[in-house]
Enzyme design. Structure first.
Site, PDB file in Angstrom:
ATOM      1  N   HIS A 151      46.734  40.934  46.446  1.00  0.00           N
ATOM      2  CA  HIS A 151      46.004  41.894  47.261  1.00  0.00           C
ATOM      3  C   HIS A 151      44.711  42.267  46.565  1.00  0.00           C
ATOM      4  O   HIS A 151      44.690  42.385  45.341  1.00  0.00           O
ATOM      5  CB  HIS A 151      46.846  43.158  47.504  1.00  0.00           C
ATOM      6  CG  HIS A 151      46.393  43.928  48.674  1.00  0.00           C
ATOM      7  ND1 HIS A 151      45.410  44.877  48.595  1.00  0.00           N
ATOM      8  CD2 HIS A 151      46.752  43.841  49.968  1.00  0.00           C
ATOM      9  CE1 HIS A 151      45.198  45.367  49.797  1.00  0.00           C
ATOM     10  NE2 HIS A 151      45.993  44.751  50.659  1.00  0.00           N
TER      11      HIS A 151
ATOM     12  N   ASP B  90      52.904  41.307  54.253  1.00  0.00           N
ATOM     13  CA  ASP B  90      53.206  40.145  55.092  1.00  0.00           C
ATOM     14  C   ASP B  90      54.442  39.392  54.610  1.00  0.00           C
ATOM     15  O   ASP B  90      55.086  38.698  55.393  1.00  0.00           O
ATOM     16  CB  ASP B  90      51.997  39.192  55.126  1.00  0.00           C
ATOM     17  CG  ASP B  90      50.822  39.844  55.818  1.00  0.00           C
ATOM     18  OD1 ASP B  90      51.035  40.424  56.893  1.00  0.00           O
ATOM     19  OD2 ASP B  90      49.704  39.799  55.280  1.00  0.00           O
TER      20      ASP B  90
HETATM   21  N1  COA Z   1      48.833  32.787  45.147  1.00  0.00           N
HETATM   22  C1  COA Z   1      48.429  32.225  43.979  1.00  0.00           C
HETATM   23  N2  COA Z   1      47.472  32.744  43.198  1.00  0.00           N
HETATM   24  C2  COA Z   1      46.903  33.890  43.619  1.00  0.00           C
HETATM   25  C3  COA Z   1      47.276  34.536  44.803  1.00  0.00           C
HETATM   26  C4  COA Z   1      48.281  33.930  45.572  1.00  0.00           C
HETATM   27  N3  COA Z   1      48.680  34.478  46.728  1.00  0.00           N
HETATM   28  N4  COA Z   1      46.552  35.660  44.974  1.00  0.00           N
HETATM   29  C5  COA Z   1      45.732  35.730  43.899  1.00  0.00           C
HETATM   30  N5  COA Z   1      45.943  34.658  43.107  1.00  0.00           N
HETATM   31  C6  COA Z   1      45.254  34.368  41.861  1.00  0.00           C
HETATM   32  C7  COA Z   1      43.861  33.880  42.135  1.00  0.00           C
HETATM   33  O1  COA Z   1      43.851  32.474  42.327  1.00  0.00           O
HETATM   34  C8  COA Z   1      43.140  34.297  40.906  1.00  0.00           C
HETATM   35  O2  COA Z   1      43.472  33.394  39.857  1.00  0.00           O
HETATM   36  P1  COA Z   1      42.353  32.880  38.838  1.00  0.00           P
HETATM   37  O3  COA Z   1      41.815  34.132  38.210  1.00  0.00           O
HETATM   38  O4  COA Z   1      43.110  32.009  37.927  1.00  0.00           O
HETATM   39  O5  COA Z   1      41.363  32.165  39.702  1.00  0.00           O
HETATM   40  C9  COA Z   1      43.796  35.627  40.546  1.00  0.00           C
HETATM   41  O6  COA Z   1      45.087  35.572  41.140  1.00  0.00           O
HETATM   42  C10 COA Z   1      43.038  36.845  41.009  1.00  0.00           C
HETATM   43  O7  COA Z   1      42.951  36.849  42.432  1.00  0.00           O
HETATM   44  P2  COA Z   1      41.597  37.083  43.224  1.00  0.00           P
HETATM   45  O8  COA Z   1      41.092  35.762  43.713  1.00  0.00           O
HETATM   46  O9  COA Z   1      40.675  37.925  42.402  1.00  0.00           O
HETATM   47  O10 COA Z   1      42.089  37.926  44.433  1.00  0.00           O
HETATM   48  P3  COA Z   1      41.182  38.446  45.652  1.00  0.00           P
HETATM   49  O11 COA Z   1      41.128  39.907  45.540  1.00  0.00           O
HETATM   50  O12 COA Z   1      39.894  37.741  45.785  1.00  0.00           O
HETATM   51  O13 COA Z   1      42.088  37.987  46.866  1.00  0.00           O
HETATM   52  C11 COA Z   1      43.795  37.872  48.460  1.00  0.00           C
HETATM   53  C12 COA Z   1      43.073  38.751  47.435  1.00  0.00           C
HETATM   54  C13 COA Z   1      44.755  38.730  49.299  1.00  0.00           C
HETATM   55  C14 COA Z   1      42.781  37.213  49.371  1.00  0.00           C
HETATM   56  C15 COA Z   1      44.598  36.786  47.695  1.00  0.00           C
HETATM   57  O14 COA Z   1      45.545  37.403  46.866  1.00  0.00           O
HETATM   58  C16 COA Z   1      45.251  35.793  48.617  1.00  0.00           C
HETATM   59  O15 COA Z   1      44.607  34.855  49.085  1.00  0.00           O
HETATM   60  N6  COA Z   1      46.585  35.967  48.934  1.00  0.00           N
HETATM   61  C17 COA Z   1      47.274  35.089  49.844  1.00  0.00           C
HETATM   62  C18 COA Z   1      46.985  35.462  51.269  1.00  0.00           C
HETATM   63  C19 COA Z   1      47.653  36.740  51.698  1.00  0.00           C
HETATM   64  O16 COA Z   1      48.841  36.930  51.485  1.00  0.00           O
HETATM   65  N7  COA Z   1      46.881  37.599  52.344  1.00  0.00           N
HETATM   66  C20 COA Z   1      47.353  38.855  52.876  1.00  0.00           C
HETATM   67  C21 COA Z   1      46.712  40.001  52.169  1.00  0.00           C
HETATM   68  S1  COA Z   1      47.419  41.542  52.679  1.00  0.00           S
END
Ligand code: COA
Length: 376
Positions: free
Chosen positions: A261, A312
């Site tokens: 998140h 979710d």
């Molecule tokens: N699966 C695997 N790795 C994940 C992840 C996931 N669901 N969510 C975050 N990470 C990893 C990222 O790849 C990143 O790794 P890195 O530093 O080695 O590149 C690290 O965790 C930090 O995450 P970040 O990209 O800074 O998170 P964000 O704030 O940009 O993105 C989301 C947040 C929600 C978009 C992201 O967690 C995601 O895509 N989740 C899956 C989709 C989802 O469930 N969305 C519903 C949200 S309520």
């Protein structure tokens, strides 16, 4: 001159103030107008929460009765909209279908072009009442079934089951669904809400803002994740395969849906409540397999990546076990989030300033235009 700082993804940017909800990542908590969301989910009906978001306070019994009466009176959708839905391609994604239906409702709305606060409040109530009817009609029509009319004597959530399936399930299932509606209703400046506020900031109407919000919610990084979670659980298939499956994904640095998140880093406040209701549904619907797979995935994600599940993750399988088709999970999220979106639109309207950020230009330096004859 100091180099301007670019806030990619607007991370950490305070774009405005809001009195609708507060996300507190330090304590993994969330309040709607001051009330903890888990208490609202357990102790109030979704109708009460919708009233709270739209009006600012929990209703008295009299206010709630009047609100429910107004919602029931607005549940019907027009014959014209049903005909439009009948023309949708059968393979259309239901999110595209509900986005188009909401846009159409804007053209039909008697106050469609009226952007006053009072008219917007009335339009918000109409959308809150009509969206479930439109979603259920989309679900049935694409299967060649006749849409089922809303039933006035049924509550908001009971009526959704009635319109989808022609019957209302056990009380515990309805309560689990109703709680999911409360948990999905509002979450401060998330992508779709910010989209709706941005559209509102141009003084466009409510239906324009909500149509745009639905577009933003569709993405798998936002609302679309509840569908992606269920596809993932089905792909894993059995608890025995879960550990190997997730380890393989993590080795390949794949994104695992339903985890992570932008704001919560140590757990999503809504997950324990939704997981509790998901587990109750699983008991009644023989869904032990989904719980076992979910537990292994969550354990591995925490151990290997220190990433927690988001709402979710439990909501996807809960909707599946309730009998909804997977591509209707995000439209159900729309049926709930319309309340939060509308609350934000009303708030934006009351203290508006056009939302228009800057960008740092990184393209070609200025250069002369050459006439086409000399470009070869
Ligand atoms: N699966 C695997 N790795 C994940 C992840 C996931 N669901 N969510 C975050 N990470 C990893 C990222 O790849 C990143 O790794 P890195 O530093 O080695 O590149 C690290 O965790 C930090 O995450 P970040 O990209 O800074 O998170 P964000 O704030 O940009 O993105 C989301 C947040 C929600 C978009 C992201 O967690 C995601 O895509 N989740 C899956 C989709 C989802 O469930 N969305 C519903 C949200 S309520």
């Amino acid at each position: 001159m100091t180099k301007p700082e670019v806030h990619k993804g607007l991370a950490g940017v305070l774009a405005d103030v809001t009195a609708v909800s507060k996300v507190m990542p330090e304590t993994n908590s969330l309040t709607y107008r001051g009330y903890p969301v888990q208490d609202l989910a357990d102790q109030c009906s979704f109708e009460e929460v919708a009233y709270l978001l739209l009006e600012g306070e929990l209703p008295t019994r009299k206010q709630l009765n009047a609100f429910k009466k107004a919602e029931v009176a607005e549940r019907g959708i027009s014959r014209a909209l049903v005909r439009v839905i009948e023309e949708f391609p059968r393979k259309a994604h239901p999110m595209d279908a509900i986005r188009t239906a909401v846009s159409f409702m804007g053209m039909e709305d008697p106050e469609g072009q009226d952007t006053s606060l009072e008219a917007t409040r009335r339009k918000a109530l109409r959308l809150y009442a009509k969206i479930p009817t439109a979603i259920a009609a989309i679900a049935r029509i694409r299967k060649g079934q006749r849409p089922i009319r809303p039933k006035a004597e049924l509550g908001f959530s009971e009526n959704i089951f009635h319109m989808f399936f022609g019957k209302v399930p056990e009380k515990q299932i309805v309560k689990a669904f109703d709680a999911s509606m409360t948990l999905y209703a509002e979450h401060s400046f998330n992508a779709s809400t910010f989209t709706a506020r941005t559209v509102t900031s141009t003084q466009a109407d409510l239906h324009a803002a909500i149509t745009a919000g639905i577009g933003a919610l569709k993405g798998p990084l936002h609302g679309g994740a509840n569908e992606a979670v269920m596809h993932m659980l089905k792909e894993v298939g059995t608890p025995a395969k879960a550990r190997g499956w997730i380890d393989d994904k993590l080795e390949h640095r794949a994104l695992v849906m339903g985890f992570g998140h932008r704001v919560y880093r140590t757990g999503d406040s809504r997950v324990p409540t939704m997981a509790k209701y998901r587990d109750q549904v699983a008991k009644l619907r023989d869904g032990g397999t989904w719980l076992e797979i979910s537990a292994i995935l969550a354990e591995e994600m925490l151990a290997k990546k220190n990433i927690h599940p988001n709402l979710d993750f439990p909501a996807g399988p809960a909707y599946y076990m309730m009998g909804f088709e997977i591509d209707f999970f995000t439209p159900l999220f729309v049926a709930s989030r319309i309340t939060g979106w509308s609350a934000h639109v009303l708030e934006q309207m009351q203290d508006n300033r056009l939302i228009r950020p800057l960008s740092q230009y990184v393209g070609e330096a200025e250069r002369p235009v050459t006439p086409i004859r000399s470009r070869g």
